[in-house]
Design a protein around this motif. Structure first.
Motif, PDB file in Angstrom:
ATOM      1  N   GLY A 104      18.728  71.831  46.283  1.00  0.00           N
ATOM      2  CA  GLY A 104      18.780  70.496  45.122  1.00  0.00           C
ATOM      3  C   GLY A 104      19.831  71.064  44.141  1.00  0.00           C
ATOM      4  N   ARG A 105      20.163  72.341  43.961  1.00  0.00           N
ATOM      5  CA  ARG A 105      21.220  72.703  42.958  1.00  0.00           C
ATOM      6  C   ARG A 105      22.715  72.504  43.766  1.00  0.00           C
ATOM      7  NH1 ARG A 105      18.060  77.905  40.275  1.00  0.00           N
ATOM      8  NH2 ARG A 105      16.170  76.700  39.737  1.00  0.00           N
ATOM      9  N   ILE A 106      22.799  72.933  44.977  1.00  0.00           N
ATOM     10  CA  ILE A 106      23.688  72.714  45.956  1.00  0.00           C
ATOM     11  C   ILE A 106      24.176  71.296  45.735  1.00  0.00           C
ATOM     12  CG2 ILE A 106      24.743  72.591  48.244  1.00  0.00           C
ATOM     13  CD1 ILE A 106      22.889  75.183  48.975  1.00  0.00           C
ATOM     14  N   MET A 107      23.255  70.255  45.885  1.00  0.00           N
ATOM     15  CA  MET A 107      23.393  68.932  45.932  1.00  0.00           C
ATOM     16  C   MET A 107      24.082  68.465  44.720  1.00  0.00           C
ATOM     17  SD  MET A 107      23.555  67.940  48.969  1.00  0.00           S
ATOM     18  CE  MET A 107      23.793  66.241  48.889  1.00  0.00           C
ATOM     19  N   SER A 108      23.380  68.921  43.663  1.00  0.00           N
ATOM     20  CA  SER A 108      23.692  68.611  42.206  1.00  0.00           C
ATOM     21  C   SER A 108      25.203  68.880  41.932  1.00  0.00           C
ATOM     22  CB  SER A 108      22.860  69.383  41.178  1.00  0.00           C
ATOM     23  OG  SER A 108      21.457  68.692  40.890  1.00  0.00           O
ATOM     24  N   ARG A 109      25.482  70.046  42.113  1.00  0.00           N
ATOM     25  CA  ARG A 109      26.934  70.637  41.999  1.00  0.00           C
ATOM     26  C   ARG A 109      27.981  69.772  42.954  1.00  0.00           C
ATOM     27  NH1 ARG A 109      24.919  75.915  42.127  1.00  0.00           N
ATOM     28  NH2 ARG A 109      25.362  76.191  44.272  1.00  0.00           N
TER      29      ARG A 109
END
Ligand SMILES: Cc1cc2nc3c(=O)[nH]c(=O)nc-3n(C[C@H](O)[C@H](O)[C@H](O)COP(=O)(O)O)c2cc1C
Length: 156
Positions: A104-109
């Motif tokens: 999820g953090r990867i996709m946000s960034r």
């Protein structure tokens, strides 16, 4: 306002089931919505889909689901300008793993780097997805829907 898409990435189906719940929540908020598997999306996905809820599980050592990698790599290669795209991320994970909810953090960034705007704080789910967790995720989706409704008309 536009329709919305819940873009899910899964290995064992939890994120897919949750995506269906989030679609229902968006529709409850008056936004037409459908779920799409990242496996079926390409670099041109955001041309047609400008309002997106990403619902993604973390696998491996803090990685995206393997089936989502072609999509990720296509975006990485094409570098589309995602200006005007609004999104929120619901990440699934388990804090027994060192890289909790990293997908999820990867996709946000990543989506932000391409110019999309994350309009609500990421929602992170730890462990088993029971009814309470589903209700919390639906509540978050209703808040996401309000944020989408506020920001999208300002753009058009
Ligand atoms: C092999 C494996 C690796 C995992 N790795 C991580 C991880 O690195 N970080 C994390 O937060 N969760 C991790 N998880 C937990 C999953 O993200 C979680 O169980 C999720 O609900 C699975 O969703 P899915 O059924 O949609 O694939 C892992 C699960 C498995 C089975």
């Amino acid at each position: 306002m536009d329709r919305a898409v819940v873009l899910f990435g899964t290995v064992t189906g939890t994120a897919e089931d949750l995506a269906d719940e989030l679609v229902e929540a968006l529709e409850e908020a008056g936004i037409e919505a459908e779920a799409v598997d990242m496996m079926d999306a390409g670099a041109d996905f955001f041309e047609e889909n400008r309002v997106v809820v990403v619902c993604v599980a973390t696998h491996g050592d803090g990685e995206l689901p393997p089936d989502a990698m072609d999509f990720y790599e296509a975006l990485e290669k094409e570098q589309p300008d995602l200006g005007g795209v609004v999104f929120g991320v619901c990440g699934l994970g388990d804090d027994a793993y060192p890289d909790f909810c990293e997908a999820g953090r990867i996709m946000s960034r990543f989506l932000a780097e391409l110019g999309a705007e994350e309009v609500i704080e990421r929602h992170e789910i730890d462990g088993f997805v029971d009814e309470v967790v589903v209700e919390e995720a639906r509540g978050w989706t209703l808040r996401a829907a309000e944020a989408f409704k506020q920001i999208v008309p300002e753009r058009n």
